[in-house]
Design a protein around this motif. Sequence first.
Motif, PDB file in Angstrom:
ATOM      1  N   ILE A1071       0.838  -1.198   0.000  1.00 55.13           N
ATOM      2  CA  ILE A1071       0.000   0.000   0.000  1.00 55.13           C
ATOM      3  C   ILE A1071       0.873   1.248   0.000  1.00 55.13           C
ATOM      4  CG2 ILE A1071      -1.705   1.325   1.308  1.00 55.13           C
ATOM      5  CD1 ILE A1071      -2.800  -1.381   2.315  1.00 55.13           C
ATOM      6  N   ILE A1072       1.887   1.253   0.854  1.00 51.56           N
ATOM      7  CA  ILE A1072       2.767   2.439   0.899  1.00 51.56           C
ATOM      8  C   ILE A1072       3.388   2.659  -0.475  1.00 51.56           C
ATOM      9  CG2 ILE A1072       4.897   3.393   1.876  1.00 51.56           C
ATOM     10  CD1 ILE A1072       4.263   1.943   4.448  1.00 51.56           C
ATOM     11  N   GLY A1073       3.963   1.581  -1.016  1.00 53.46           N
ATOM     12  CA  GLY A1073       4.673   1.690  -2.291  1.00 53.46           C
ATOM     13  C   GLY A1073       3.756   2.177  -3.391  1.00 53.46           C
ATOM     14  N   LEU A1074       2.590   1.540  -3.468  1.00 51.51           N
ATOM     15  CA  LEU A1074       1.692   1.871  -4.568  1.00 51.51           C
ATOM     16  C   LEU A1074       1.146   3.288  -4.421  1.00 51.51           C
ATOM     17  CD1 LEU A1074      -0.187  -1.539  -4.795  1.00 51.51           C
ATOM     18  CD2 LEU A1074       1.505  -0.640  -6.399  1.00 51.51           C
ATOM     19  N   GLN A1075       0.810   3.663  -3.194  1.00 49.96           N
ATOM     20  CA  GLN A1075       0.287   5.016  -2.993  1.00 49.96           C
ATOM     21  C   GLN A1075       1.353   6.043  -3.321  1.00 49.96           C
ATOM     22  OE1 GLN A1075      -1.364   5.231   0.954  1.00 49.96           O
ATOM     23  NE2 GLN A1075      -3.360   4.533   0.226  1.00 49.96           N
ATOM     24  N   MET A1076       2.590   5.688  -2.964  1.00 51.86           N
ATOM     25  CA  MET A1076       3.703   6.589  -3.245  1.00 51.86           C
ATOM     26  C   MET A1076       3.841   6.749  -4.754  1.00 51.86           C
ATOM     27  SD  MET A1076       7.286   6.296  -1.364  1.00 51.86           S
ATOM     28  CE  MET A1076       7.577   4.625  -1.842  1.00 51.86           C
ATOM     29  N   SER A1077       3.740   5.653  -5.429  1.00 56.49           N
ATOM     30  CA  SER A1077       3.878   5.671  -6.868  1.00 56.49           C
ATOM     31  C   SER A1077       2.780   6.516  -7.501  1.00 56.49           C
ATOM     32  CB  SER A1077       3.822   4.236  -7.372  1.00 56.49           C
ATOM     33  OG  SER A1077       4.306   4.159  -8.669  1.00 56.49           O
ATOM     34  N   MET A1078       1.564   6.404  -6.926  1.00 60.29           N
ATOM     35  CA  MET A1078       0.452   7.177  -7.473  1.00 60.29           C
ATOM     36  C   MET A1078       0.627   8.658  -7.167  1.00 60.29           C
ATOM     37  SD  MET A1078      -2.932   4.834  -6.995  1.00 60.29           S
ATOM     38  CE  MET A1078      -2.746   4.552  -5.271  1.00 60.29           C
ATOM     39  N   ALA A1079       1.311   8.923  -6.059  1.00 61.04           N
ATOM     40  CA  ALA A1079       1.504  10.320  -5.660  1.00 61.04           C
ATOM     41  C   ALA A1079       2.366  11.071  -6.669  1.00 61.04           C
ATOM     42  CB  ALA A1079       2.142  10.385  -4.268  1.00 61.04           C
ATOM     43  N   ASN A1172      22.077   3.896   4.037  1.00 61.61           N
ATOM     44  CA  ASN A1172      21.606   4.189   5.380  1.00 61.61           C
ATOM     45  C   ASN A1172      20.170   3.708   5.519  1.00 61.61           C
ATOM     46  OD1 ASN A1172      21.358   5.182   7.890  1.00 61.61           O
ATOM     47  ND2 ASN A1172      21.656   7.354   7.354  1.00 61.61           N
ATOM     48  N   PRO A1173      19.946   2.667   6.355  1.00 62.20           N
ATOM     49  CA  PRO A1173      18.602   2.095   6.388  1.00 62.20           C
ATOM     50  C   PRO A1173      17.567   3.124   6.843  1.00 62.20           C
ATOM     51  CG  PRO A1173      19.984   1.161   8.110  1.00 62.20           C
ATOM     52  CD  PRO A1173      20.877   1.982   7.259  1.00 62.20           C
ATOM     53  N   PHE A1174      16.414   3.066   6.202  1.00 64.17           N
ATOM     54  CA  PHE A1174      15.377   4.045   6.520  1.00 64.17           C
ATOM     55  C   PHE A1174      13.991   3.431   6.357  1.00 64.17           C
ATOM     56  CE2 PHE A1174      16.241   4.341   2.002  1.00 64.17           C
ATOM     57  CZ  PHE A1174      14.972   4.370   1.436  1.00 64.17           C
ATOM     58  N   ASP A1175      13.030   4.061   7.003  1.00 59.31           N
ATOM     59  CA  ASP A1175      11.632   3.760   6.745  1.00 59.31           C
ATOM     60  C   ASP A1175      11.072   4.923   5.950  1.00 59.31           C
ATOM     61  OD1 ASP A1175      11.394   1.328   8.258  1.00 59.31           O
ATOM     62  OD2 ASP A1175      11.664   2.586  10.045  1.00 59.31           O
ATOM     63  N   ILE A1176       9.956   4.648   5.279  1.00 59.54           N
ATOM     64  CA  ILE A1176       9.371   5.734   4.514  1.00 59.54           C
ATOM     65  C   ILE A1176       8.174   6.255   5.281  1.00 59.54           C
ATOM     66  CG2 ILE A1176       8.325   6.369   2.309  1.00 59.54           C
ATOM     67  CD1 ILE A1176       9.651   3.574   1.388  1.00 59.54           C
ATOM     68  N   CYS A1177       8.093   7.528   5.425  1.00 57.44           N
ATOM     69  CA  CYS A1177       6.914   8.110   6.058  1.00 57.44           C
ATOM     70  C   CYS A1177       5.756   7.938   5.095  1.00 57.44           C
ATOM     71  CB  CYS A1177       7.142   9.593   6.351  1.00 57.44           C
ATOM     72  SG  CYS A1177       5.612  10.402   6.885  1.00 57.44           S
ATOM     73  N   ALA A1178       4.701   7.277   5.569  1.00 59.03           N
ATOM     74  CA  ALA A1178       3.600   6.929   4.684  1.00 59.03           C
ATOM     75  C   ALA A1178       2.740   8.126   4.350  1.00 59.03           C
ATOM     76  CB  ALA A1178       2.751   5.826   5.310  1.00 59.03           C
ATOM     77  N   TYR A1200       5.625   7.007  10.409  1.00 61.07           N
ATOM     78  CA  TYR A1200       5.291   8.393  10.086  1.00 61.07           C
ATOM     79  C   TYR A1200       6.260   9.306  10.811  1.00 61.07           C
ATOM     80  CZ  TYR A1200       0.885   6.642   8.271  1.00 61.07           C
ATOM     81  OH  TYR A1200      -0.047   5.975   7.552  1.00 61.07           O
ATOM     82  N   LEU A1201       6.427  10.472  10.274  1.00 60.46           N
ATOM     83  CA  LEU A1201       7.164  11.491  10.996  1.00 60.46           C
ATOM     84  C   LEU A1201       6.322  11.885  12.206  1.00 60.46           C
ATOM     85  CD1 LEU A1201       8.307  13.668   7.989  1.00 60.46           C
ATOM     86  CD2 LEU A1201       9.750  12.224   9.447  1.00 60.46           C
ATOM     87  N   VAL A1211      -2.393   4.336   5.450  1.00 62.16           N
ATOM     88  CA  VAL A1211      -2.405   2.973   4.904  1.00 62.16           C
ATOM     89  C   VAL A1211      -3.741   2.283   5.191  1.00 62.16           C
ATOM     90  CG1 VAL A1211      -1.332   0.698   5.050  1.00 62.16           C
ATOM     91  CG2 VAL A1211       0.084   2.755   5.064  1.00 62.16           C
ATOM     92  N   THR A1212      -4.161   2.334   6.426  1.00 64.90           N
ATOM     93  CA  THR A1212      -5.384   1.611   6.774  1.00 64.90           C
ATOM     94  C   THR A1212      -6.620   2.474   6.553  1.00 64.90           C
ATOM     95  OG1 THR A1212      -5.249   2.400   9.043  1.00 64.90           O
ATOM     96  CG2 THR A1212      -4.185   0.304   8.563  1.00 64.90           C
ATOM     97  N   ARG A1213      -6.464   3.746   6.660  1.00 64.93           N
ATOM     98  CA  ARG A1213      -7.582   4.707   6.620  1.00 64.93           C
ATOM     99  C   ARG A1213      -8.602   4.408   7.724  1.00 64.93           C
ATOM    100  NH1 ARG A1213      -8.600   5.881   0.348  1.00 64.93           N
ATOM    101  NH2 ARG A1213      -6.626   6.952   0.009  1.00 64.93           N
ATOM    102  N   ALA A1214      -8.164   3.744   8.778  1.00 62.46           N
ATOM    103  CA  ALA A1214      -9.095   3.406   9.848  1.00 62.46           C
ATOM    104  C   ALA A1214      -8.460   3.633  11.214  1.00 62.46           C
ATOM    105  CB  ALA A1214      -9.539   1.963   9.721  1.00 62.46           C
ATOM    106  N   THR A1215      -7.152   3.628  11.265  1.00 62.14           N
ATOM    107  CA  THR A1215      -6.490   3.680  12.576  1.00 62.14           C
ATOM    108  C   THR A1215      -5.886   5.053  12.836  1.00 62.14           C
ATOM    109  OG1 THR A1215      -4.588   2.749  11.441  1.00 62.14           O
ATOM    110  CG2 THR A1215      -5.924   1.238  12.726  1.00 62.14           C
ATOM    111  N   GLU A1216      -5.627   5.276  14.087  1.00 68.31           N
ATOM    112  CA  GLU A1216      -5.016   6.552  14.458  1.00 68.31           C
ATOM    113  C   GLU A1216      -3.517   6.330  14.616  1.00 68.31           C
ATOM    114  OE1 GLU A1216      -6.895   8.718  17.705  1.00 68.31           O
ATOM    115  OE2 GLU A1216      -4.892   9.274  18.399  1.00 68.31           O
ATOM    116  N   ILE A1217      -2.753   7.212  13.970  1.00 73.01           N
ATOM    117  CA  ILE A1217      -1.297   7.072  14.003  1.00 73.01           C
ATOM    118  C   ILE A1217      -0.807   7.331  15.427  1.00 73.01           C
ATOM    119  CG2 ILE A1217       0.881   8.001  13.129  1.00 73.01           C
ATOM    120  CD1 ILE A1217      -0.798   8.855  10.610  1.00 73.01           C
ATOM    121  N   GLY A1218       0.013   6.397  15.866  1.00 66.66           N
ATOM    122  CA  GLY A1218       0.676   6.604  17.147  1.00 66.66           C
ATOM    123  C   GLY A1218      -0.200   6.361  18.353  1.00 66.66           C
ATOM    124  N   LYS A1219      -1.373   5.691  18.165  1.00 68.23           N
ATOM    125  CA  LYS A1219      -2.234   5.423  19.314  1.00 68.23           C
ATOM    126  C   LYS A1219      -1.667   4.260  20.130  1.00 68.23           C
ATOM    127  CE  LYS A1219      -7.161   4.912  20.315  1.00 68.23           C
ATOM    128  NZ  LYS A1219      -7.045   4.017  21.466  1.00 68.23           N
TER     129      LYS A1219
END
Lengths: 1232, 300
Positions: A1071-1079, A1172-1178, A1200-1201, A1211-1219
């Motif tokens: 989902i992250i990858g594809l949404q990023m690609s669409m962005a 340098n290993p990294f995560d992508i902010c979704a 996320y940042l 990604v989920t469109r249902a959950t709260e980030i960082g809850k």
Amino acid sequence: MSLTFHPKRSWVLASLHSGVIQLWDYRMKTLLDKFDEHDGPVRGIHFHNAQPLFVSGGDDYKIKVGWLSVWNYKQRRCLFTLLGHLDYIRTTFFHHEYPWIISASDDQTIRIWNWQSRQCVCVMTGHNHYVMCAQFHPSEDLVVSASLDQTVRVWDISGNKNVYSSPDTIQSQIQRTTGTPDLFGQADAVVKHVLEGHDRGVNWATFHSTLPLIVTAADDRVVKLWRMNESKAWEVDTCRGHYNNVSCVIFHPRQDLILSNGEDKSIRVWDMTKRVAINTFRRENDRFWVLAMHPTLNLFAAGHDNGMVVFKLERERPVYAVVGNIVYYVKDKHLRKLEIVTSKDVPLMTLRSGPRAPYFSMSYNPAENAILLTTRVPSQLDNSIYDLYVVPKESSESTSQNPDEGRRSSGLNAVWVARNRFAVLDKSHVILIKNNKNEITKKIQLPNCDEIFYAGTGLLLIREQDHVTLYDAQQKRSLASVRITKAKYAIWSNDMSYVSLLSKHQLVICNRKLEQLCMIQENVPLKSGAWDDSGVFIYTTSNHIKYALLNGDHGIIRTLDLPIYITKVKGNSVFCLDREVRPRLLTIDPTEFKFKLALVNRKYDEVLHMVRTAKLVGQSIIAYLQKKGYPEVALHFVKDEKTRFGLALECGNIDIALEAARALDDKRCWEKLGETALMQGNHQIVEMSYQRTKNFDKLAFLYLITGNLEKLRKMMKIAEVRKDVSGQFQIAMLLGDVDERVKLLKQCNQKSMAYVMAATHGLDEEAESLKQVLETSQDTLPEINTKAELLQPPCPIAQQESNWPLLAISKGFFEGAMIKSGQTGSTSGAGLTTQVQTAFTPNVTVDETVNTGGDWADGDAEMLLDEDGNRETATNGDDTNEKGEGWGDDINLDLPADLDTSAGANVGTDDDQEGFFVAPTKGQSVPQLWVNNSKLPVDHILAGSFESAMRLLNDQVGIVEFEEYKQLFIQTYSRAKTAYTALPSLPSIFAYPLRNWRDATVKNYLPSIGVKLEELVSRLQLAYRLTTNGKFSEAVEKFRSILLSVPLLIVDTRQDVSEATQLIEICREYIIGLQMSMAKKDLQGANVEKRSCELAAYFTHCNLQPVHKIMTLKSALNQAFKLKNYKTASSFAKRLLELGPTPDVAQQTRKVLSVCEKNPVDEQPMNYDEHNPFDICAASYVPIYRGKPVTKCPLSGACYLPEFKGQLCRVTRATEIGKECLGLRISMAQFR
Amino acid sequence: MASQDRDPDELFEIRTNFYIGNYQQCVNEAQKIKVPQHLQTEKDLLMYRSYIAQKKYGVVLDEISKQVSQEELLAVRLLAEYLSNESKRESILHELDNKMGGNVKNSFCLLMAGYMYYLQENYESTLKVIHNADSLECCALAIQALLKLDRLDLARKELKRMTELDEDSVITQLATAWINISTGGEKLQEAFYIYQELSDKHTATPLLLNGQAVCHIGQGKYEEAQSVLQEALDRDSNNPDTLINFIVLSQNTGKAVEVSNRYLSQMKDSYANHPYIKDLTQKTAELDRLARGYQPSVAS
């Protein structure tokens, strides 16, 4: 008279007072042969046990001399006679081993003869009256004889042993040539015992086969049993009961029984150990004279004044019941279970001992696993009983020792009528319906009923004299009835749609409504049967296995030596039990009945297949087909041209008939062909056949009516050649050819007629010359009718060249198929190529599937590999679990408390209001229990407790936006209950399927599982495919729906839980990858290309399937290359090559790589450090390098940042980030 | 109905067809057979009730005049009226409440009254009106109402009473099956046997087939459930029970979501008033309401 059984075949030989010896087949009940060389009565007869011989003892009215005749029944002649007795011979017997015959005679002697040397070996004297009977001992060198001198004597003949010799020995050679009696053994028989005790002449005496016992029958109306040892013999007991002379007596060969018969017209059976009469069979008018027993089978024969009876003492039919592939049967007082497929045969239980009679019938109830076993005592029907047993599931020693379990009551027969009911026919012919506890629930009076059979639920088949009636035991009503005399068995087809009723000689097949479909008569007794799956009834008579189709066609499949009892038919295997209750498997050739069945069902493709492949026997099948009106099918069997021709005509197949006629070239054939062709209007064939038969008249007429004047003219020529004047003239007339006619008349010297003809038709020249001729010959010149007109036949409008319009007959299946088969030869080349092509196409698709399968397989492997790494997180989860439990208890307490109070309140109010009737309070519903028993969100959704479900989801995985879940909730809730209608017109009642239904108690009710982990996993495939095809937004939809479904799963083990977590991760990455690609599409501003390349670069770091990773790298490589960021591009290229792309991609990549490596510089520096290993902010799609602050989605784990904390997860469109959350809870194992 | 050794039950066929949901056959039979005078009313009642079960209320309303003297006929007419006219239900019930206050003794009238209370989901009143009646059908209705109230224990007692009255009656067997289904566990197989036996012996109606399917699904025998449900669907493509059971089955067997939704839509189209759909609609509304209570702490 006397009787003897053949040791092997179903023959019995009877010698008669008239001097005739008759050979009967007792199974077929037919007289096979007669031997009538004796003039006087034949009193003794005996089959040899191995040779095709029998011996008869006869005498002569005139000179009272007895002689023995030895016969060969194969050659059907008397081989030789042995003379010596001076009076009637009473009995003759072969020795079981030596080539000896023993005979007893009225001349008071017993003689032993050697039938090989044809000499008298021994004459035994001592009796002083007629000797009525003399027999060898079955194993020892003893003889027993009975005489009218009231004594019975036992003789020792061991001294004769040396006299036994084969014809090959020199001694016997000498004996035969010299004709002198044997030198030895003349006086070697010595009396061993004399048994005195009978008061009158003794008629019969015989040894017991194994025990030292003798039984005798005498005119003093008693049967005496004697015992002997080496030194003496004594009387054991007397059996009294006959009220006239006892003629004959024998021991039962296998049971402790004695059989005797006599002039009181009865046969009596005695218990040998108790010496009491067990049974008596009487005849009206005929005195019995003799008894014989079969050497191996349980058969007896008794001769009386007017014939003989062949009988057995008891049924030899094994009792069995068949359910599906299992046969339950009784053997040696054990109930056994035989699985037909595996032929596993185990004893299940020991049965109680009952009256001295074999079991009569068995009825099995699969729902209760119970059997009813009926024992019927012949001739004492009132003593019949049945036993009800519950069958242990498997054989086990403990239960088999416990036969008292069963319930026993009296009754003639007992069969199940329902799961918990059985019907008993009691001795007063009342039908009792009983329940499983053997208690009567209903009585039905049916005074004429003498037998009952199983007929499915609530029904019975009732036998009343010569009818069988289908009876509804519940309504007490008869539904239908069919005529059949004394039906003995009813056999239902597997689906209960047909029933076969078997009487002794009649087979009636009916449908479920007992409407007779067919009846088949048999000459020999019917024994058993079973339905084939295709609706063919396979049955046995005492000597055949046969089949019957529903339309009444029947025939023999194979012959049998001994009767068998079919239990089940499957394909070409017939499973059966024999009389020794041994399970057996016979194979049959089902071709014939399969063929006929296919014909009846009009399955012509099958027919054709069988015609081509099976070896069906010619004549009978052809006759069958012809008789049944399938000449066109028969046509394909026939090689003989004549039959073929006949069949072809019968079905109007002119072409084949023509072919056959050509081959036969017979005049009559052509004639017939012509007739048929004419009827069909096929005049070309008609022409040919007329030509072949030289039927010129008809041929000419044919040409006329078809307007073929040319050929008609030819016919005229032919007629001329044949000198057939009238024919020629006639044709000329038909052709309107006057010249020809005049010429013809002239030739025939009919000059005046020729003149008239010529003159009339205006052939003046010709007329003139004829006139002169006539005048010269002084004939009178005929007068010409001036009004005569030229008769010219009408000209044909058009010549009929082709046939008359033929009726278009659709080509029968067979013709078509046959033609095709003929053509395949010529067109096989073409067929082959197309076949190759078609074979190739699926190959391609197979390849494709292999590809996708490969993708998936890779993923699978990866997941397994990852498991080790994940263990840690699983244990982490554990810790949080414990906290969760404490928290969960709170909910648990809340709900029931609430309920209880409300329930209590209800009781109170009801009491107040009603006074006399207290309406019950509402109980706890199943969904309520689910809520109580589970802390898994999906269980709460199923229970319809959305509130608690949402709370759980919020607490466990931080769901704050339920829009995406609504559909899932409703859908899940919709599968919580099944529905059924109870009373008509009232709304459905619901039932709640449980996942732990086997051991569910109110305390642990849990709803059944809907979506399973594997199903979710398999849904990935579709999402992958969408990704491959570049349909990113749809793919995201799919991945998201999978991801969101995970919290609603229920799995068993912790391993499954970690697999589910894996699944979430896969979805997240995509989902992250594809949404990023669409962005990328929405990018604006100056640095669009650089930003786009960055996103492409990040995309390569999403954890995707290799196929997809290759794609991301390709696109990143292209973009980097375009930006002239050769350094980054070369690293993409290297990574791409590592993944092993297709050869052309690899080649391309290598090219690019070599270009890049020449100038490893990045022209436009990017926010991208691959090392340098990294995560992508979704949300913002920037790399968050390790160690930098990050906040995560509680469900998907997307990073996320920190600034995005508290927002909705992208990604989920249902959950709260960082809850802060408990974590995913999808297994009861997580709560243990 | 209490009968051990009665003469053949001449209405057996009709009665059975009615109970197993073979309504048209019941009507056909009722029109065909001739019965003695004393059974005439009973026969007619079964016929009218079959019409009602087929939702052909008009037939009943037209045929039975309001002035008819027999109270049973009036009762069955009232039921038809109740079912046919949603707006009049309240007044009919009101009328009923008054009547029931008096002393109605006829068990059939009591049954009809119980029916209407049940349809109103007033199970307590249902039980109240029929608790004095001793007909098998009243017992069966009591069992059904008790099951609705989740009082399996009391339902079992009622069944025992029924068994004592006539154990072999079709309605008793059916009631046994209902209780077995509610009991669950091994009893599901027994319930299945009952339904199967009735299907074998009479006709496999959607009612009986759904009974079988419920047992199969309860035991997790999804393949078997599929085949009986398919048969039920072939016989009646729009039976609510069949549709509901298919919804359950398709989800439990991992069919695509669309399959289950298709049945659900069909259900919504045809049976908007079915308790199942009403419940679902209500739940959807509840869900919407509850969902509004949640939102992310920071809007994005």
